[in-house]
Design an enzyme around this catalytic site. Structure first.
Site, short mmCIF file in Angstrom:
data_model
loop_
_atom_site.label_atom_id
_atom_site.label_comp_id
_atom_site.label_asym_id
_atom_site.label_seq_id
_atom_site.Cartn_x
_atom_site.Cartn_y
_atom_site.Cartn_z
N SER A 44 0.94 -1.11 0.17
CA SER A 44 0.20 -0.01 0.01
C SER A 44 0.96 1.34 0.06
O SER A 44 2.23 1.06 0.14
CB SER A 44 -0.86 -0.03 1.17
N ILE A 46 3.11 4.48 -0.40
CA ILE A 46 4.31 5.03 -1.02
C ILE A 46 4.94 3.71 -1.80
O ILE A 46 5.29 3.63 -2.99
CB ILE A 46 5.33 5.64 -0.38
N TYR A 195 9.68 7.05 16.36
CA TYR A 195 9.78 6.79 14.84
C TYR A 195 10.94 8.08 14.04
O TYR A 195 11.65 7.65 13.32
CB TYR A 195 8.16 7.25 14.39
#
Length: 312
Positions: A44, A46, A195
């Site tokens: 899914s 990019i 992240y």
């Protein structure tokens, strides 16, 4: 959030359209038949958009995904739209270092690889451990990327014009490399910052690999803030507030495709960080986000030691 919102214009459709005025459309007019591309997280967003563009140009595409059903669905869609049957599914959980090692060694024995695209990523907002006892964001974004790249380097070196493209994030600009707490065991846990730290680590890894392996062209990039299932799931507030200002998946994937396939990309030095087909600074002006060579070397040696523990 302030930083994300402040840079949304540059990284939004408007920013993309302004940058795209300077793109050379001929850069992507390439025939990729005979070239093999490994793309992680390709079912899914990019990753899928990148796979589609590469398949359209005749490349052989290997989708490395965690969920077999979703991966097969993505494969079907990519084959239909590209009319290229050379799209293959490999089921691998990037948060499991053992699985990553096993996949890479089996793949190297039976396939060639010209380009590796490290796109898989996760942002888990609670501190969660994998079955192997690793913090999940770190295991997927940093260690998984490190092992897959390291394990495929010998195969890449056997190919003509080998490349490694790692999809990082502008979020990393707010983080200085922290080699003392790679798995976020100290203090309170913040998934967004975890992240961003992983994304900083990916940029440092790219720079380090580029210095060590001159035969391969390494790059990292920021896709801009794109309207992908991952952004929707992991940053719901940001998505709700910004959804009309987010890029399409294809706009987010454009620089990944450009780095992976164009001749223009390899004329740039190896190891740089790109946004909208241009190398940009990995630090904000006046920011104290720079790390020392010793810290960067420590990141690589720590990852190497950890990776070895899981080697079959």
């Amino acid at each position: 959030w302030e930083l994300l919102e402040a840079d949304v214009w540059f990284l939004s459709p408007s920013g993309y359209e302004a940058a795209a005025k300077h793109f050379a459309s001929s850069d992507l007019e390439v025939n990729l038949s005979g070239r093999s591309f490994v793309i992680t997280g390709a079912n899914s967003g990019i990753g899928k958009s990148t796979a589609k563009e590469i398949a359209r140009r005749g490349g052989t595409v290997h989708l490395v995904c965690r969920n077999k059903g979703r991966a097969e669905e993505a494969r079907k869609d990519i084959v239909e739209q590209s009319e290229n049957e050379n799209v293959h599914v490999h089921v691998v959980d990037m948060s499991s270092p053992r699985q990553v090692w096993e996949f890479a060694s089996a793949f190297s024995q039976s396939h060639s690889v010209h380009v590796l695209i490290n796109n898989a990523g996760c942002m888990v907002n609670q501190r969660e451990l994998t079955d192997e006892g690793l913090e999940k964001n770190f295991a997927t974004n940093t260690l998984g990327t490190f092992i897959l790249t390291t394990a495929l380097i010998p195969a890449l070196k056997k190919s003509q014009d080998p490349r490694v493209v790692t999809v990082s994030s502008g979020g990393m600009l707010v983080q200085k490399l922290d080699v003392e707490d790679l798995q976020f065991e100290k203090g309170s846990f913040d998934g967004t910052m975890a992240y961003a730290q992983n994304k900083r680590q990916q940029v440092v890894m790219t720079e380090q690999w580029a210095a060590q392996h001159k035969e391969i062209h390494f790059s990292s990039m920021h896709p801009g803030w794109a309207d992908t299932p991952a952004v929707q799931a992991s940053m719901p507030e940001f998505h709700a507030k910004m959804k009309n200002k987010l890029r399409t998946e294809a706009q987010g994937a454009d620089t990944v495709v450009w780095l992976a396939v164009s001749d223009a990309a390899v004329r740039q030095p190896s190891g740089l960080f790109f946004q909208d087909r241009k190398a940009v600074s990995t630090h904000l002006p006046l920011a104290s986000s720079r790390s020392s060579p010793a810290e960067e070397a420590k990141l690589m040696s720590t990852l190497e030691q950890l990776a070895e523990k899981f080697k079959p």
